[in-house]
Motif scaffolding. Structure first.
Motif, mmCIF file in Angstrom:
data_model
loop_
_atom_site.group_PDB
_atom_site.id
_atom_site.type_symbol
_atom_site.label_atom_id
_atom_site.label_comp_id
_atom_site.label_asym_id
_atom_site.label_seq_id
_atom_site.Cartn_x
_atom_site.Cartn_y
_atom_site.Cartn_z
ATOM 1 N N GLU A 285 30.442 48.334 29.577
ATOM 2 C CA GLU A 285 31.633 48.980 29.131
ATOM 3 C C GLU A 285 32.697 48.461 30.114
ATOM 4 O O GLU A 285 33.930 48.300 29.657
ATOM 5 N N LEU A 286 32.454 48.449 31.420
ATOM 6 C CA LEU A 286 33.439 48.269 32.219
ATOM 7 C C LEU A 286 33.757 46.786 32.340
ATOM 8 O O LEU A 286 35.147 46.411 32.333
ATOM 9 N N LEU A 287 32.975 45.805 32.156
ATOM 10 C CA LEU A 287 33.103 44.521 32.062
ATOM 11 C C LEU A 287 33.905 44.107 30.703
ATOM 12 O O LEU A 287 35.059 43.445 30.793
ATOM 13 N N THR A 288 33.828 45.006 29.691
ATOM 14 C CA THR A 288 34.610 44.521 28.190
ATOM 15 C C THR A 288 36.054 45.102 28.683
ATOM 16 O O THR A 288 36.741 44.401 27.629
ATOM 17 N N GLN A 289 36.409 45.635 29.301
ATOM 18 C CA GLN A 289 37.683 46.308 29.491
ATOM 19 C C GLN A 289 38.667 45.431 30.128
ATOM 20 O O GLN A 289 39.509 45.642 30.541
ATOM 21 N N LEU A 290 37.957 44.470 31.001
ATOM 22 C CA LEU A 290 38.818 43.644 31.854
ATOM 23 C C LEU A 290 39.218 42.604 31.245
ATOM 24 O O LEU A 290 38.812 42.209 30.249
ATOM 25 N N GLU A 291 40.402 42.018 31.386
ATOM 26 C CA GLU A 291 41.177 41.130 30.698
ATOM 27 C C GLU A 291 42.351 40.529 31.516
ATOM 28 O O GLU A 291 42.943 41.358 32.351
ATOM 29 N N MET A 292 42.916 39.290 31.364
ATOM 30 C CA MET A 292 44.026 38.774 31.962
ATOM 31 C C MET A 292 44.379 37.573 31.084
ATOM 32 O O MET A 292 43.839 37.396 30.046
ATOM 33 N N ASP A 293 45.353 36.920 31.505
ATOM 34 C CA ASP A 293 45.860 35.785 30.517
ATOM 35 C C ASP A 293 44.740 34.741 30.782
ATOM 36 O O ASP A 293 44.026 34.159 31.762
ATOM 37 N N HIS A 294 44.609 34.146 29.401
ATOM 38 C CA HIS A 294 43.601 33.205 29.219
ATOM 39 C C HIS A 294 43.678 32.088 30.091
ATOM 40 O O HIS A 294 42.889 31.368 30.687
ATOM 41 N N ALA A 295 44.734 31.470 30.273
ATOM 42 C CA ALA A 295 45.014 30.094 30.880
ATOM 43 C C ALA A 295 45.114 30.267 32.270
ATOM 44 O O ALA A 295 44.426 29.487 32.956
ATOM 45 N N LYS A 296 45.360 31.447 32.870
ATOM 46 C CA LYS A 296 44.997 31.774 34.363
ATOM 47 C C LYS A 296 43.927 31.940 34.455
ATOM 48 O O LYS A 296 43.385 31.565 35.606
ATOM 49 N N ALA A 297 43.108 32.548 33.752
ATOM 50 C CA ALA A 297 41.701 32.886 34.068
ATOM 51 C C ALA A 297 40.964 31.515 34.074
ATOM 52 O O ALA A 297 40.020 31.095 34.907
ATOM 53 N N ARG A 298 41.186 30.621 33.130
ATOM 54 C CA ARG A 298 40.616 29.045 33.132
ATOM 55 C C ARG A 298 40.926 28.496 34.542
ATOM 56 O O ARG A 298 40.345 27.831 35.136
ATOM 57 N N GLU A 299 42.341 28.549 34.948
ATOM 58 C CA GLU A 299 42.860 28.050 36.001
ATOM 59 C C GLU A 299 42.085 28.579 37.324
ATOM 60 O O GLU A 299 41.613 27.765 38.315
ATOM 61 N N ARG A 300 41.914 29.705 37.591
ATOM 62 C CA ARG A 300 41.061 30.600 38.654
ATOM 63 C C ARG A 300 39.776 29.980 38.688
ATOM 64 O O ARG A 300 39.249 30.135 39.875
ATOM 65 N N LEU A 301 39.209 30.230 37.485
ATOM 66 C CA LEU A 301 37.665 29.651 37.574
ATOM 67 C C LEU A 301 37.575 28.328 37.905
ATOM 68 O O LEU A 301 36.591 28.112 38.855
ATOM 69 N N ASP B 123 39.547 26.736 40.047
ATOM 70 C CA ASP B 123 39.772 26.627 41.486
ATOM 71 C C ASP B 123 38.825 27.344 42.098
ATOM 72 O O ASP B 123 38.386 26.590 43.341
ATOM 73 N N LEU B 124 38.007 28.366 41.829
ATOM 74 C CA LEU B 124 36.867 28.940 42.581
ATOM 75 C C LEU B 124 35.694 27.785 42.375
ATOM 76 O O LEU B 124 35.030 27.554 43.615
ATOM 77 N N ARG B 125 35.568 27.080 41.127
ATOM 78 C CA ARG B 125 34.464 26.096 41.320
ATOM 79 C C ARG B 125 34.669 25.103 42.262
ATOM 80 O O ARG B 125 33.896 24.445 43.133
ATOM 81 N N GLY B 126 35.833 24.471 42.425
ATOM 82 C CA GLY B 126 36.346 23.605 43.462
ATOM 83 C C GLY B 126 36.084 24.026 44.938
ATOM 84 O O GLY B 126 35.472 23.210 45.593
#
Length: 103
Positions: free
Chosen positions: A79-95, A97-100
């Motif tokens: 339930e907690l996880l499904t309430q989390l949200e942010m901008d999709h493009a920003k999510a892909r970008e941050r992910l 960056d983290l992988r890098g």
């Protein structure tokens, strides 16, 4: 396996899951199992990209996300996880960056 590698491996599994799983109810158990394992990952340098992953699932696997929301009624962690949200493009970008940073 070190904790540092756990996050890297988990992100690789996420990308595989997203690319190989259909966006229908049949893939729901795989996503739930992945999310359970994801919540157990610990990294001394980085926090879990929970909002990023959930945003990507919501935008790219909307049917799966719908069923996750239904399951969340009886699972507080989900339930907690499904309430989390942010901008999709920003999510892909941050992910990315983290992988890098985990290379």
């Amino acid at each position: 396996m070190s904790r540092f590698n756990d996050l890297k491996t988990t992100l690789e599994k996420f990308e595989q899951l997203m690319s190989k799983s259909p966006d229908d109810k049949t893939a729901l158990p795989e996503f739930i199992n992945f999310l359970r394992g994801f919540l157990r990952v610990r990294d001394p340098k980085f926090s879990l990209p929970s909002a990023e992953l959930m945003t990507i699932i919501k935008k790219e696997k909307s049917t799966i996300f719908h069923y996750l929301k239904l399951q969340a009624a009886s699972n507080p962690s989900l339930e907690l996880l499904t309430q989390l949200e942010m901008d999709h493009a920003k999510a892909r970008e941050r992910l990315a960056d983290l992988r890098g940073k985990l290379e």
